[in-house]
Enzyme design. Structure first.
Site, PDB file in Angstrom:
ATOM      1  N   GLU B  53      42.133 -19.488 -29.208  1.00  0.00           N
ATOM      2  CA  GLU B  53      40.966 -19.498 -28.323  1.00  0.00           C
ATOM      3  C   GLU B  53      40.945 -20.687 -27.351  1.00  0.00           C
ATOM      4  O   GLU B  53      40.265 -20.648 -26.343  1.00  0.00           O
ATOM      5  CB  GLU B  53      39.678 -19.445 -29.132  1.00  0.00           C
ATOM      6  CG  GLU B  53      39.502 -20.578 -30.113  1.00  0.00           C
ATOM      7  CD  GLU B  53      39.002 -20.087 -31.468  1.00  0.00           C
ATOM      8  OE1 GLU B  53      39.815 -19.569 -32.269  1.00  0.00           O
ATOM      9  OE2 GLU B  53      37.813 -20.214 -31.721  1.00  0.00           O
ATOM     10  N   SER B  54      41.700 -21.736 -27.669  1.00  0.00           N
ATOM     11  CA  SER B  54      41.786 -22.861 -26.737  1.00  0.00           C
ATOM     12  C   SER B  54      42.534 -22.463 -25.477  1.00  0.00           C
ATOM     13  O   SER B  54      42.382 -23.101 -24.436  1.00  0.00           O
ATOM     14  CB  SER B  54      42.514 -24.018 -27.407  1.00  0.00           C
ATOM     15  OG  SER B  54      43.797 -23.579 -27.833  1.00  0.00           O
TER      16      SER B  54
END
Lengths: 295, 257
Positions: B53-54
């Site tokens: 998700e980063s």
């Protein structure tokens, strides 16, 4: 708008008012603007609303210092150790209001504000207790009748972003994980850029595809090497995991002693840096192949 | 020989790695799944891809130990380091095959709680969802990894942070959830599947007694025998190759010790 927006950390942070909403920690565990956060603590600017995806102890520190009234975020803790104890104490003691989000819903809320629309729909959150919280609305989409969750826009007063390099104008390069940085910068009314290096505008213009923030959104630029420690900054230093573990131990029962040593006891970032004896340097730099733009 | 001794968490990593199929796009998240992906891509799933998700998109193991997805070795020679809107967009579109989740509490339909739990008459605040709710809602299937502790298995979770199969049956469809929901649960004692949305025991880890697992659940736990006429198996032990890899990716046993 002045072309040179460089200033000192104390001056830049003093522009934030008590009662502001501040988005920070936007690249997840990467490049968390701890130096700016510590200056907020020193100046005691309080009644803040914090906005972010996950914050990896920055929010916990601001809560511990008693500056925060409300948090709108997806995850608040310490990634290495689990819990953020200041956060836990504050919520369990009723001193802190939390608006629960998922990472995507924070991202969409900022994206909506960045686009000037009141909300954006998602099919995430459906069936969760997050969607049942009052800030969200479950609705039927008018076109195909699907159930969607409407995520209202969040426009923070300030976004604080740490980058590898910025020009005095505020144009900035950042690389590695961006998380929800772009959405937040475009959603916020004011932006504070803290940078490992302030560079000449020609450095930024040599690689425009790496420019993620442009000047018209930026209010202040502060050069602060090591400004994201203990989080990592690609190309500069790696994560100081031990620091996160020690922080958890030191704040299990209180915060003041830790803050006295690491925030109030140091006169800015350079002195803080002197207290870290672990080697976090990037030992084998990976350099990208040359990029040609041409004309 | 490496396989003569392994920790429960090393077994979990090997079991989780086997849930990743070759060619899968896996939403990997944190801790054990991160290592499970690295094992899978080094063994049976060389064409799997990981998304975080980063913003990291990676097709091979990182060349250093990872405390978090944002550690520099995970960026080094990644395929792409993009942003959350991009990765979550892929998830929302249905392009992520498998996602991994953890939780403080799980109930019989695989609903997970990482927001707040009760300890006696006290409420304990936990960190929250992060990206877990998004993965739970939208990944093609999810695999849940949890320590096997009886207090974690509850009839109904205190707060649904990440929806599983809700109330069972076609609940997800009725809610409008795009992803398939929990396909497996891997604990430190056993692996579980889901049938009609409800959890059932699939295999016991070596050395775990029959009856020992069921005793940890506050409801009458179904088994693979009840749902598909298959005897409860013994979980496959990690191979020497898998164990060598786990210890290469987690040399000090920070996650798997």
């Amino acid at each position: 708008m002045p072309r040179d927006k460089t200033t000192g950390m104390a001056e830049a942070v003093s522009r934030m008012d008590a009662g502001s909403s501040v988005a920070a920690g936007l690249a997840l565990e990467h490049a968390v603007p701890f130096a700016a956060g510590h200056e907020l603590v020193r100046q005691g600017i309080d009644d803040l609303t914090l906005v972010g995806p996950i914050s990896d102890v920055l929010f916990d520190q601001l809560v511990g210092a008693g500056l925060v009234s409300r948090i709108r975020a997806a995850w608040i803790g310490n990634v290495s150790a689990g819990s953020g104890y200041n956060f836990r104490r504050a919520v369990e003691g009723g001193a802190l209001e939390v608006e629960n989000h998922s990472n995507l819903s924070v991202s969409l809320a900022l994206r909506a504000a960045s686009m000037g629309v009141p909300y954006l729909p998602t099919r995430s959150l459906l069936g969760s207790d997050i969607a049942a919280e009052p800030q969200f609305e479950v609705a039927e989409d008018p076109f195909e009748g699907q159930r969607v969750v409407q995520v209202p826009a969040i426009a923070p007063d300030w976004a604080v972003v740490h980058v590898q390099r910025a020009a005095p104008t505020g144009d900035a390069h950042l690389w590695g994980n961006a998380g929800i940085t772009y959405e937040a910068v475009r959603a916020a009314d004011h932006v504070l850029v803290t940078a490992e290096e302030v560079v000449d505008e020609s450095v930024i213009k040599s690689d425009p595809s790496r420019t993620r923030i442009t000047r018209e959104q930026v209010d202040a630029v502060v050069e602060v090497p090591f400004g994201a420690h203990p989080s990592p900054v690609a190309g500069h230093y790696d994560r100081d995991n031990e620091f996160f573990l020690e922080y958890a131990e030191a704040t299990r029962d209180g915060f003041d002693e830790w803050a006295d040593e690491w925030i109030h006891g140091v006169d800015g970032r350079e002195e803080y840096r002197g207290l870290i004896d672990r080697d976090l340097s990037v030992t084998e730099p990976t350099v990208a192949a040359e990029v040609r733009y041409g004309q | 020989m490496a396989s003569e001794g392994y920790t429960p968490r090393e077994l979990m990593v090997s079991a989780a790695a086997r849930e990743i199929e070759d060619g899968d796009v896996a939403f990997v998240g944190m801790r054990l799944p991160l290592i499970a992906f690295q094992v899978a891509v080094s063994t049976h799933a060389p064409n799997a891809m990981s998304v975080f998700e980063s913003g990291v998109v990676r097709d091979d193991p990182a060349d250093g130990f990872l405390h978090t997805m944002c550690d520099l070795p995970n960026l080094n020679r990644a395929v792409s380091t993009t942003h959350m809107g991009d990765v979550m967009g892929r998830l929302a579109r249905g392009d992520v095959d498998v996602g991994f989740l953890g939780g403080a509490e799980i109930d019989r339909y695989g609903n997970l709680n990482t927001t707040r739990v009760r300890a006696g008459d006290r409420e304990v605040r936990l960190p929250g969802s992060g990206g877990a709710c998004d993965i739970a809602c939208m990944a093609g299937r999810t695999v849940i990894l949890m320590a096997h502790e009886p207090r974690r298995f509850v009839e109904r979770v205190e707060y649904v942070t990440s929806p599983g199969h809700g109330e069972g049956g076609d609940w997800r469809e009725r809610e409008g959830l795009p992803g398939g929901g929990p396909a497996a649960l891997v604990t430190t004692k056993a692996t579980f599947g889901f049938e009609d949305g409800e959890l059932h025991l699939r295999s016991r880890h070596p050395g775990v007694e029959a009856g020992e697992v069921a005793a940890d659940f506050p409801w009458e736990l179904r088994t693979s025998e009840d749902v598909c006429d298959e005897p409860v198996a013994t979980t496959g032990t990690p191979t020497d190759e898998e164990l060598d890899l786990v210890r290469e990716f987690d040399p000090d046993g920070f996650w798997t010790g």
